[in-house]
Design an enzyme around this catalytic site. Sequence first.
Site, PDB file in Angstrom:
ATOM      1  CB  SER A   1      -0.840   0.004   1.278  1.00 41.97           C
ATOM      2  OG  SER A   1      -1.453   1.258   1.457  1.00 41.97           O
TER       3      SER A   1
ATOM      4  CE1 TYR B   1      -3.818  -2.687   5.418  1.00 37.84           C
ATOM      5  CE2 TYR B   1      -3.549  -0.324   5.086  1.00 37.84           C
ATOM      6  CZ  TYR B   1      -3.761  -1.594   4.573  1.00 37.84           C
ATOM      7  OH  TYR B   1      -3.911  -1.767   3.217  1.00 37.84           O
TER       8      TYR B   1
END
Length: 297
Positions: free
Chosen positions: A138, A151
Site C-alpha cells: 500500500s 496496518y
Amino acid sequence: MSDGRVVLITGTSTGFGRLAVPLYLERGWTVIATMRDAAGRGKKIFSSSDPRLHILELDVERPEDWAAAARYIEDRLGGRLDVLVNNAGYGLMGALEDQTLEQLRKQFEVNFFGLAGLTRTLLPLLRRNRGRILNVSSIVGLVSTPFFSAYNATKHAVEGFTESLYYELKPLGVQVGLIEPGAFRTDFATRSLTVADGAKDPRSPYAFVNEPFIKMIGKQTASADPMIVARKMVKLSECSRVPLRTLAGTDAHLMATLRRILPHGVRVGLMAFGLEQILKRIRKRLASPATADQRTV
Ligand SMILES: NC(=O)c1ccc[n+]([C@@H]2O[C@H](COP(=O)([O-])OP(=O)(O)OC[C@H]3O[C@@H](n4cnc5c(N)ncnc54)[C@H](OP(=O)(O)O)[C@@H]3O)[C@@H](O)[C@H]2O)c1
C-alpha cells in the site's frame, strides 16, 4: 498471452483479487483463485466453468492451507506455478491504546505472516519454474497515517520483506515486486475494516476521533477504479522485468512524489499540521448544536 502459465492469487472473494481472476483467464492463464470458505462462496463468486479456473480454500492465517495449496499444485498441475500474488489483507483502524494485543497480532498474522508463510511454502515451486512473486502492499507501506498504526506497520513490513527477497531471489531466477495502491473502491474500506475494540467505548481518550471514524465505516469514500490494480497484477505477471515497486492510483503517486522531493522534516511537519486541522474541524463539528442534535436522533 500466457502459454499455459499458472498464477495463484490470495483473497479472491472481493476487490482486486476477484477482478484479476477473469483478466488472467482471458489472457490464457490457469488461475488458482484462493479464498476463505471456497466451498460455500467459490461457485457463487465465479460462475465460470473454465477448466483452467481452480477455486481453492486458503485462509492465509492457516499454515495447513499453505501446505495444501503446494500439494494441490504438485498433484493437479504437475508442480507448475509461475506467479504468486499475495493480495489478501484487511485494515485495523483505531488508536494503539484502543487496540487489543490480540487485534494487533491478528493484523500481522494476516497481512504479514500469512504472506511470508505462504511465500516460503511455495518458493520451491516458484524456484523450479523461475516464477515471480507480487506482494500487494500500500502507499501506507511508504508513508504512515495516524490511527492505522498496526496496518501501516504490516505494510512497512511487507515492503522491507519484499525488498530483501527482490535481491535474495534474483540469482535464483525468481522476480519479486510490490504493488502499492492508494485508495481504491473495493470492500477494503467497508467490509474489510476492523475497528479497534476500545474505539467503540465512548470513554476512550480518542473518542473525539473514533466517533466520526466509526460513522465513516460502511461508506465508500474512494472512487478510483480497482480494475487499475487488477490490470497491473496481470501486466507485472507478463512483463519481462518486474520492477521492485509499482504505484497505483493518483493519490499514491502524489504521496510518493512528495515523499521523494520534500525534506523529511517538512513532510512530517506537513502531515502533523494536516492532522491538526482535520482534528480541529472534527472537534468543532462535534461541538456544534446541530451535530449534537443529530447524535440524539
Ligand atoms: N482498496 C484499497 O484502497 C487498498 C489500498 C492499498 C492496499 N490495499 C490492499 O489490497 C489488498 C486487497 O484488498 P482490497 O482492496 O481488494 O479489499 P477487499 O475487497 O476487502 O479484499 C480483501 C480480500 O482479502 C481477503 N482476506 C482477508 N483476510 C483473509 C485471510 N485471513 N485469508 C485469506 N483471505 C483473506 C478477503 O476475504 P474475505 O472475503 O474472506 O474476507 C478479501 O477477499 C489488501 O492487501 C489491502 O491491504 C487496498
